[in-house]
Design a protein around this motif. Sequence first.
Motif, PDB file in Angstrom:
ATOM      1  N   UNK A   1       0.712  -1.244  -0.052  1.00 18.72           N
ATOM      2  CA  UNK A   1       0.084  -0.011   0.009  1.00 18.72           C
ATOM      3  C   UNK A   1       0.876   1.291   0.107  1.00 18.72           C
ATOM      4  N   UNK A   2       1.854   1.088   0.748  1.00 18.32           N
ATOM      5  CA  UNK A   2       2.860   2.237   0.894  1.00 18.32           C
ATOM      6  C   UNK A   2       3.357   2.638  -0.535  1.00 18.32           C
ATOM      7  N   UNK A   3       3.844   2.085  -1.218  1.00 17.30           N
ATOM      8  CA  UNK A   3       4.526   2.244  -2.306  1.00 17.30           C
ATOM      9  C   UNK A   3       3.668   2.660  -3.368  1.00 17.30           C
ATOM     10  N   UNK A   4       2.139   2.346  -3.435  1.00 21.80           N
ATOM     11  CA  UNK A   4       1.159   2.532  -4.566  1.00 21.80           C
ATOM     12  C   UNK A   4       0.762   4.026  -3.976  1.00 21.80           C
ATOM     13  N   UNK A   5       0.843   4.270  -2.824  1.00 22.42           N
ATOM     14  CA  UNK A   5       0.495   5.422  -2.293  1.00 22.42           C
ATOM     15  C   UNK A   5       1.457   6.520  -2.727  1.00 22.42           C
ATOM     16  N   UNK A   6       2.675   6.086  -2.692  1.00 25.25           N
ATOM     17  CA  UNK A   6       3.845   7.165  -3.278  1.00 25.25           C
ATOM     18  C   UNK A   6       3.388   7.408  -4.708  1.00 25.25           C
ATOM     19  N   UNK A   7       3.185   6.329  -5.471  1.00 25.77           N
ATOM     20  CA  UNK A   7       2.817   6.368  -7.027  1.00 25.77           C
ATOM     21  C   UNK A   7       1.731   7.527  -7.243  1.00 25.77           C
ATOM     22  N   UNK A   8       0.695   7.212  -6.528  1.00 24.79           N
ATOM     23  CA  UNK A   8      -0.420   8.164  -6.676  1.00 24.79           C
ATOM     24  C   UNK A   8      -0.430   9.653  -6.153  1.00 24.79           C
ATOM     25  N   UNK A   9       0.513   9.847  -5.188  1.00 28.37           N
ATOM     26  CA  UNK A   9       1.137  11.058  -4.637  1.00 28.37           C
ATOM     27  C   UNK A   9       1.560  11.821  -5.623  1.00 28.37           C
ATOM     28  N   UNK A  10       2.395  11.211  -6.680  1.00 29.36           N
ATOM     29  CA  UNK A  10       3.210  11.804  -7.314  1.00 29.36           C
ATOM     30  C   UNK A  10       2.107  12.415  -8.497  1.00 29.36           C
ATOM     31  N   UNK A  11       1.075  11.579  -8.925  1.00 25.93           N
ATOM     32  CA  UNK A  11       0.252  11.935  -9.802  1.00 25.93           C
ATOM     33  C   UNK A  11      -0.512  13.124  -9.240  1.00 25.93           C
ATOM     34  N   UNK A  12      -0.920  13.163  -8.065  1.00 21.68           N
ATOM     35  CA  UNK A  12      -1.766  14.205  -7.707  1.00 21.68           C
ATOM     36  C   UNK A  12      -0.861  15.611  -7.797  1.00 21.68           C
ATOM     37  N   UNK A  13       0.322  15.249  -7.267  1.00 20.03           N
ATOM     38  CA  UNK A  13       1.221  16.570  -7.359  1.00 20.03           C
ATOM     39  C   UNK A  13       1.440  17.353  -8.894  1.00 20.03           C
ATOM     40  N   UNK A  14       1.650  16.446  -9.785  1.00 13.39           N
ATOM     41  CA  UNK A  14       1.619  17.075 -10.926  1.00 13.39           C
ATOM     42  C   UNK A  14       0.507  17.508 -11.620  1.00 13.39           C
TER      43      UNK A  14
ATOM     44  N   UNK B   1      -7.232   8.836  -1.764  1.00  6.75           N
ATOM     45  CA  UNK B   1      -6.479   7.466  -1.906  1.00  6.75           C
ATOM     46  C   UNK B   1      -5.119   7.090  -1.582  1.00  6.75           C
ATOM     47  N   UNK B   2      -4.298   8.165  -2.033  1.00 12.15           N
ATOM     48  CA  UNK B   2      -2.814   8.209  -1.842  1.00 12.15           C
ATOM     49  C   UNK B   2      -2.595   8.288  -0.305  1.00 12.15           C
ATOM     50  N   UNK B   3      -3.284   8.986   0.275  1.00 10.30           N
ATOM     51  CA  UNK B   3      -3.230   9.311   1.798  1.00 10.30           C
ATOM     52  C   UNK B   3      -3.417   8.064   2.684  1.00 10.30           C
ATOM     53  N   UNK B   4      -4.571   7.369   2.126  1.00  8.31           N
ATOM     54  CA  UNK B   4      -4.670   6.247   2.675  1.00  8.31           C
ATOM     55  C   UNK B   4      -3.707   5.132   2.457  1.00  8.31           C
ATOM     56  N   UNK B   5      -3.426   4.948   1.257  1.00  8.08           N
ATOM     57  CA  UNK B   5      -2.318   4.118   0.651  1.00  8.08           C
ATOM     58  C   UNK B   5      -1.193   4.342   1.496  1.00  8.08           C
ATOM     59  N   UNK B   6      -0.531   5.524   1.485  1.00  6.45           N
ATOM     60  CA  UNK B   6       0.826   5.725   2.162  1.00  6.45           C
ATOM     61  C   UNK B   6       0.706   5.397   3.602  1.00  6.45           C
ATOM     62  N   UNK B   7      -0.552   5.146   4.292  1.00  7.27           N
ATOM     63  CA  UNK B   7      -0.624   4.895   5.510  1.00  7.27           C
ATOM     64  C   UNK B   7      -0.100   3.266   5.688  1.00  7.27           C
ATOM     65  N   UNK B   8       0.127   2.691   4.712  1.00  5.90           N
ATOM     66  CA  UNK B   8       0.650   1.315   4.802  1.00  5.90           C
ATOM     67  C   UNK B   8       1.986   1.285   5.651  1.00  5.90           C
ATOM     68  N   UNK B   9       2.682   2.409   5.480  1.00  9.32           N
ATOM     69  CA  UNK B   9       3.973   2.209   6.373  1.00  9.32           C
ATOM     70  C   UNK B   9       3.642   2.164   7.778  1.00  9.32           C
ATOM     71  N   UNK B  10       2.674   3.062   8.292  1.00  4.86           N
ATOM     72  CA  UNK B  10       2.521   2.905   9.784  1.00  4.86           C
ATOM     73  C   UNK B  10       1.521   1.514  10.034  1.00  4.86           C
TER      74      UNK B  10
ATOM     75  N   UNK C   1       3.767  -4.811  -5.566  1.00  6.00           N
ATOM     76  CA  UNK C   1       2.501  -4.047  -6.071  1.00  6.00           C
ATOM     77  C   UNK C   1       2.977  -2.907  -6.970  1.00  6.00           C
ATOM     78  N   UNK C   2       4.170  -2.461  -6.789  1.00  5.43           N
ATOM     79  CA  UNK C   2       4.788  -1.355  -7.756  1.00  5.43           C
ATOM     80  C   UNK C   2       4.971  -2.091  -9.169  1.00  5.43           C
ATOM     81  N   UNK C   3       5.708  -3.261  -9.036  1.00  6.45           N
ATOM     82  CA  UNK C   3       6.255  -4.140 -10.401  1.00  6.45           C
ATOM     83  C   UNK C   3       4.770  -4.084 -11.313  1.00  6.45           C
ATOM     84  N   UNK C   4       3.636  -4.562 -10.600  1.00  2.96           N
ATOM     85  CA  UNK C   4       2.409  -5.087 -11.122  1.00  2.96           C
ATOM     86  C   UNK C   4       1.877  -3.955 -11.919  1.00  2.96           C
ATOM     87  N   UNK C   5       1.969  -2.898 -11.211  1.00  5.92           N
ATOM     88  CA  UNK C   5       1.195  -1.621 -11.852  1.00  5.92           C
ATOM     89  C   UNK C   5       1.924  -0.843 -12.867  1.00  5.92           C
ATOM     90  N   UNK C   6       3.355  -0.949 -12.498  1.00  6.33           N
ATOM     91  CA  UNK C   6       4.340  -0.254 -13.629  1.00  6.33           C
ATOM     92  C   UNK C   6       4.256  -1.367 -14.771  1.00  6.33           C
TER      93      UNK C   6
END
Length: 332
Positions: free
Chosen positions: A89-102, A187-196, A223-228
């Motif tokens: 979840x954490x790694x996917x959250x990071x990917x989505x977060x970059x999308x939001x930033x852009x 969604x990205x905020x929830x997924x990044x919470x995977x770290x916690x 998760x990243x390998x699959x989505x990427x």
Amino acid sequence: MNTIYFPLEVSILLTLFAAAMWGSWMQIVNHVDDYPITGVIFWLYGFSLVLVLGVTVVLAPVLMPGANVWALILENPQSCLKILMGGALMSLGLMFNLTVMSSIGMILATTVGGSISTVLGIGTSIATEGLPGGPASLPFIILTTALFIIGSFLSSYASHCRDKERGNSSKHGTGAVTGKMLVLMLLSSILVNGWAIGTSEGTAKGMPPVLTVVLMATGSFLSVALVSAIEFTRKKQWRQVLCLGRPKKPIVLSAISACCHYGGNLISIYSMPAISATISFLLGKSAALWTIFWGVFYKEFSGVSAKTRRILWYSIALHIVGIIALAFFKVN
């Protein structure tokens, strides 16, 4: 029962060092030119898994003397699965977060998304392992959380003021906040919470830190390998991602970033038993301070007004006050 690997003071310093590593690795985006960010994430978590597995193979006899890894996994299947999913979840959250930033710009993505993930992370850690120091510590934790959230907002606002003064928009974009972007932000905020989720579970259950990191890194890569892979195939980017016929600089930088990212994770998780996952999570928020320092290093704020500089210094001050308060809380 958790094994304490480092004295309290050392654990605090190591966690702050890990935060410095976290706040530094994302500077890779300033050096990869037109290379896909998804490609960076793909290599980042691939190298992270290799790094963590290498450390485990070499140091497992020392870090887990007499322990049978497979037996530990079979004895704690639910906890191991939860940690694995936390990494995914954490790694996917990071990917989505970059999308939001852009799409909507850093100020909204950081202040809104970052605030949500901070609150979720603290809530998850407390729910899993309880309040460090008992109920009396709750007001203190709320206060320090607020300091980091406000500090993050001020640093983002300083960036906004800088761009406004220079008459140009943020390079991350300033698009409209559509319903889709709001969903992605949440969604990205929830997924990044995977770290916690993963780290607090490992700490609460007394799992060997190296096993927690292995499971987190495995989940992150899968998760990243699959989505990427789906994205690279759909966009026909495999040659570009693999740097075929072009310099391998993005791959090398991704490897260095992996050492900072999951190297920091490893250091942080080994320090958690002495300071708790909750306090560790809050200290980890000092990574934003290093992001500011790197921005200053790259002269992103050169020539700005005194007002913008003051806002930036207020942000730095709030982060430092939060760090000192947390350290004082644990030491005393």
